[in-house]
Design a protein around this motif. Sequence first.
Motif, PDB file in Angstrom:
ATOM      1  N   PRO A  86      10.536  -6.994 -16.551  1.00 54.57           N
ATOM      2  CA  PRO A  86       9.712  -7.949 -17.303  1.00 54.57           C
ATOM      3  C   PRO A  86       9.417  -7.434 -18.707  1.00 54.57           C
ATOM      4  CG  PRO A  86       8.840  -7.648 -15.084  1.00 54.57           C
ATOM      5  CD  PRO A  86       9.929  -6.617 -15.271  1.00 54.57           C
ATOM      6  N   ASP A  87       9.215  -8.365 -19.631  1.00 55.86           N
ATOM      7  CA  ASP A  87       9.025  -8.018 -21.042  1.00 55.86           C
ATOM      8  C   ASP A  87       7.893  -7.024 -21.271  1.00 55.86           C
ATOM      9  OD1 ASP A  87      11.133  -9.627 -21.793  1.00 55.86           O
ATOM     10  OD2 ASP A  87       9.865 -11.322 -22.383  1.00 55.86           O
ATOM     11  N   ASP A  88       6.758  -7.215 -20.594  1.00 59.02           N
ATOM     12  CA  ASP A  88       5.625  -6.322 -20.841  1.00 59.02           C
ATOM     13  C   ASP A  88       5.917  -4.902 -20.365  1.00 59.02           C
ATOM     14  OD1 ASP A  88       5.500  -7.330 -18.161  1.00 59.02           O
ATOM     15  OD2 ASP A  88       3.384  -6.787 -18.032  1.00 59.02           O
ATOM     16  N   ILE A  89       6.672  -4.756 -19.293  1.00 66.94           N
ATOM     17  CA  ILE A  89       7.046  -3.426 -18.811  1.00 66.94           C
ATOM     18  C   ILE A  89       8.032  -2.780 -19.780  1.00 66.94           C
ATOM     19  CG2 ILE A  89       8.223  -2.175 -16.959  1.00 66.94           C
ATOM     20  CD1 ILE A  89       6.920  -4.136 -14.990  1.00 66.94           C
ATOM     21  N   SER A 108      12.684  -9.074  -1.173  1.00 66.54           N
ATOM     22  CA  SER A 108      12.004 -10.358  -1.356  1.00 66.54           C
ATOM     23  C   SER A 108      11.341 -10.392  -2.732  1.00 66.54           C
ATOM     24  CB  SER A 108      10.950 -10.565  -0.267  1.00 66.54           C
ATOM     25  OG  SER A 108       9.861  -9.681  -0.468  1.00 66.54           O
ATOM     26  N   GLN A 109      11.186 -11.592  -3.270  1.00 69.68           N
ATOM     27  CA  GLN A 109      10.545 -11.728  -4.580  1.00 69.68           C
ATOM     28  C   GLN A 109       9.129 -11.183  -4.546  1.00 69.68           C
ATOM     29  OE1 GLN A 109      12.210 -12.692  -7.415  1.00 69.68           O
ATOM     30  NE2 GLN A 109      10.385 -11.834  -8.359  1.00 69.68           N
ATOM     31  N   ASP A 110       8.451 -11.354  -3.417  1.00 68.99           N
ATOM     32  CA  ASP A 110       7.094 -10.834  -3.271  1.00 68.99           C
ATOM     33  C   ASP A 110       7.062  -9.308  -3.418  1.00 68.99           C
ATOM     34  OD1 ASP A 110       4.264 -11.116  -2.600  1.00 68.99           O
ATOM     35  OD2 ASP A 110       4.820 -10.123  -0.713  1.00 68.99           O
ATOM     36  N   GLU A 111       8.032  -8.631  -2.783  1.00 69.46           N
ATOM     37  CA  GLU A 111       8.070  -7.174  -2.890  1.00 69.46           C
ATOM     38  C   GLU A 111       8.466  -6.729  -4.292  1.00 69.46           C
ATOM     39  OE1 GLU A 111       9.519  -3.207  -0.468  1.00 69.46           O
ATOM     40  OE2 GLU A 111      10.221  -5.172   0.203  1.00 69.46           O
ATOM     41  N   ILE A 112       9.397  -7.432  -4.916  1.00 66.11           N
ATOM     42  CA  ILE A 112       9.783  -7.110  -6.299  1.00 66.11           C
ATOM     43  C   ILE A 112       8.575  -7.275  -7.211  1.00 66.11           C
ATOM     44  CG2 ILE A 112      11.195  -7.846  -8.270  1.00 66.11           C
ATOM     45  CD1 ILE A 112      13.363  -8.635  -6.189  1.00 66.11           C
ATOM     46  N   ASP A 113       7.831  -8.361  -7.028  1.00 67.01           N
ATOM     47  CA  ASP A 113       6.629  -8.577  -7.840  1.00 67.01           C
ATOM     48  C   ASP A 113       5.617  -7.459  -7.628  1.00 67.01           C
ATOM     49  OD1 ASP A 113       7.738 -10.926  -8.801  1.00 67.01           O
ATOM     50  OD2 ASP A 113       6.573 -12.232  -7.465  1.00 67.01           O
ATOM     51  N   THR A 114       5.475  -7.026  -6.377  1.00 67.26           N
ATOM     52  CA  THR A 114       4.563  -5.914  -6.076  1.00 67.26           C
ATOM     53  C   THR A 114       5.001  -4.654  -6.807  1.00 67.26           C
ATOM     54  OG1 THR A 114       3.967  -6.810  -3.908  1.00 67.26           O
ATOM     55  CG2 THR A 114       3.674  -4.441  -4.219  1.00 67.26           C
ATOM     56  N   LEU A 115       6.289  -4.332  -6.752  1.00 66.35           N
ATOM     57  CA  LEU A 115       6.805  -3.141  -7.429  1.00 66.35           C
ATOM     58  C   LEU A 115       6.601  -3.229  -8.942  1.00 66.35           C
ATOM     59  CD1 LEU A 115      10.085  -2.649  -5.376  1.00 66.35           C
ATOM     60  CD2 LEU A 115       8.098  -1.135  -5.367  1.00 66.35           C
ATOM     61  N   MET A 116       6.839  -4.396  -9.508  1.00 61.97           N
ATOM     62  CA  MET A 116       6.653  -4.574 -10.952  1.00 61.97           C
ATOM     63  C   MET A 116       5.174  -4.453 -11.321  1.00 61.97           C
ATOM     64  SD  MET A 116       9.537  -4.769 -12.374  1.00 61.97           S
ATOM     65  CE  MET A 116      10.515  -3.955 -11.127  1.00 61.97           C
ATOM     66  N   ARG A 134       0.836  -1.207   0.000  1.00 61.46           N
ATOM     67  CA  ARG A 134       0.000   0.000   0.000  1.00 61.46           C
ATOM     68  C   ARG A 134       0.868   1.253   0.000  1.00 61.46           C
ATOM     69  NH1 ARG A 134      -4.005   2.448  -1.976  1.00 61.46           N
ATOM     70  NH2 ARG A 134      -5.098   3.843  -0.585  1.00 61.46           N
ATOM     71  N   GLY A 135       1.967   1.226   0.738  1.00 61.40           N
ATOM     72  CA  GLY A 135       2.894   2.355   0.738  1.00 61.40           C
ATOM     73  C   GLY A 135       3.480   2.608  -0.640  1.00 61.40           C
ATOM     74  N   HIS A 136       3.859   1.534  -1.326  1.00 60.10           N
ATOM     75  CA  HIS A 136       4.398   1.677  -2.683  1.00 60.10           C
ATOM     76  C   HIS A 136       3.332   2.227  -3.638  1.00 60.10           C
ATOM     77  CE1 HIS A 136       8.256  -0.056  -1.830  1.00 60.10           C
ATOM     78  NE2 HIS A 136       7.748  -1.211  -1.454  1.00 60.10           N
ATOM     79  N   THR A 137       2.111   1.744  -3.507  1.00 62.84           N
ATOM     80  CA  THR A 137       1.026   2.216  -4.370  1.00 62.84           C
ATOM     81  C   THR A 137       0.741   3.696  -4.132  1.00 62.84           C
ATOM     82  OG1 THR A 137       0.035   0.010  -4.438  1.00 62.84           O
ATOM     83  CG2 THR A 137      -1.397   1.870  -5.005  1.00 62.84           C
ATOM     84  N   LEU A 138       0.683   4.086  -2.861  1.00 62.97           N
ATOM     85  CA  LEU A 138       0.445   5.505  -2.552  1.00 62.97           C
ATOM     86  C   LEU A 138       1.576   6.383  -3.076  1.00 62.97           C
ATOM     87  CD1 LEU A 138      -0.995   5.135   1.054  1.00 62.97           C
ATOM     88  CD2 LEU A 138      -2.242   5.815  -1.009  1.00 62.97           C
ATOM     89  N   GLY A 139       2.814   5.898  -3.006  1.00 62.50           N
ATOM     90  CA  GLY A 139       3.953   6.642  -3.545  1.00 62.50           C
ATOM     91  C   GLY A 139       3.835   6.818  -5.051  1.00 62.50           C
ATOM     92  N   ALA A 140       3.441   5.759  -5.744  1.00 62.41           N
ATOM     93  CA  ALA A 140       3.269   5.842  -7.198  1.00 62.41           C
ATOM     94  C   ALA A 140       2.129   6.790  -7.553  1.00 62.41           C
ATOM     95  CB  ALA A 140       3.006   4.451  -7.772  1.00 62.41           C
ATOM     96  N   ASP A 141       1.051   6.745  -6.773  1.00 59.15           N
ATOM     97  CA  ASP A 141      -0.063   7.669  -7.006  1.00 59.15           C
ATOM     98  C   ASP A 141       0.388   9.119  -6.820  1.00 59.15           C
ATOM     99  OD1 ASP A 141      -1.735   5.499  -7.441  1.00 59.15           O
ATOM    100  OD2 ASP A 141      -2.672   5.595  -5.448  1.00 59.15           O
ATOM    101  N   LYS A 142       1.202   9.362  -5.813  1.00 59.72           N
ATOM    102  CA  LYS A 142       1.681  10.718  -5.541  1.00 59.72           C
ATOM    103  C   LYS A 142       2.563  11.219  -6.681  1.00 59.72           C
ATOM    104  CE  LYS A 142       0.611  12.744  -2.639  1.00 59.72           C
ATOM    105  NZ  LYS A 142      -0.509  13.718  -2.584  1.00 59.72           N
ATOM    106  N   LEU A 143       3.268  10.316  -7.337  1.00 61.78           N
ATOM    107  CA  LEU A 143       4.099  10.719  -8.471  1.00 61.78           C
ATOM    108  C   LEU A 143       3.249  11.372  -9.561  1.00 61.78           C
ATOM    109  CD1 LEU A 143       6.778  10.870  -9.958  1.00 61.78           C
ATOM    110  CD2 LEU A 143       6.391   8.518 -10.731  1.00 61.78           C
ATOM    111  N   ALA A 147      13.168   5.742  -9.794  1.00 64.81           N
ATOM    112  CA  ALA A 147      12.085   4.955  -9.222  1.00 64.81           C
ATOM    113  C   ALA A 147      12.474   3.544  -8.815  1.00 64.81           C
ATOM    114  CB  ALA A 147      10.927   4.894 -10.214  1.00 64.81           C
ATOM    115  N   PHE A 148      13.488   2.976  -9.397  1.00 62.47           N
ATOM    116  CA  PHE A 148      13.824   1.583  -9.105  1.00 62.47           C
ATOM    117  C   PHE A 148      15.322   1.411  -9.277  1.00 62.47           C
ATOM    118  CE2 PHE A 148      14.041  -2.992  -9.794  1.00 62.47           C
ATOM    119  CZ  PHE A 148      13.141  -3.461  -8.842  1.00 62.47           C
ATOM    120  N   SER A 149      15.968   0.911  -8.254  1.00 61.07           N
ATOM    121  CA  SER A 149      17.412   0.731  -8.330  1.00 61.07           C
ATOM    122  C   SER A 149      17.759  -0.754  -8.250  1.00 61.07           C
ATOM    123  CB  SER A 149      18.098   1.472  -7.176  1.00 61.07           C
ATOM    124  OG  SER A 149      17.907   0.769  -5.958  1.00 61.07           O
TER     125      SER A 149
END
Length: 152
Positions: free
Chosen positions: A135-138, A93-101, A56-65, A84-86
Amino acid sequence: MSVLEFNNSNNVHYSWLQRFAGNIIRYGCTSRLQHIAIVMDGNRRFARDLKLERARGHTLGADKLFDVCQWCHDLGIKELSVYAFSLENLKRSQDEIDTLMNIARLKLNEIVKSLDKIHEQQICIRVIGNLDLLPDDIQQSSYRLMKETDHY
């Protein structure tokens, strides 16, 4: 244009504090501010402080952008660079990376859907860095946006 309003072409309703800060930025700089660079950092800390899930924090940050982009446009700032991504993010964790992607995927799709507005405002979008790590689609969305806006 009055002192309490900066160029608000999209009828965004700013609070008096936002208008005040905007006017300080717009009129208070001795040389016209042309470029702002920001680092998207602190979303996990923000979520933790508000007892929200990390995602949720990552989503709110992206929304603020998106808000920041609008503010820059309204203030007449010509360039905005966003870090935005380093590579450090890849150590999470893979879960957090997946969330960011997934967030990146959703936000890029929102941008693609608003291409009319981007063309109207003549915004050039550049995604820099090692896109091969994404990822390819991104990658495809990023390349499409760059190609569509490279003439601005």
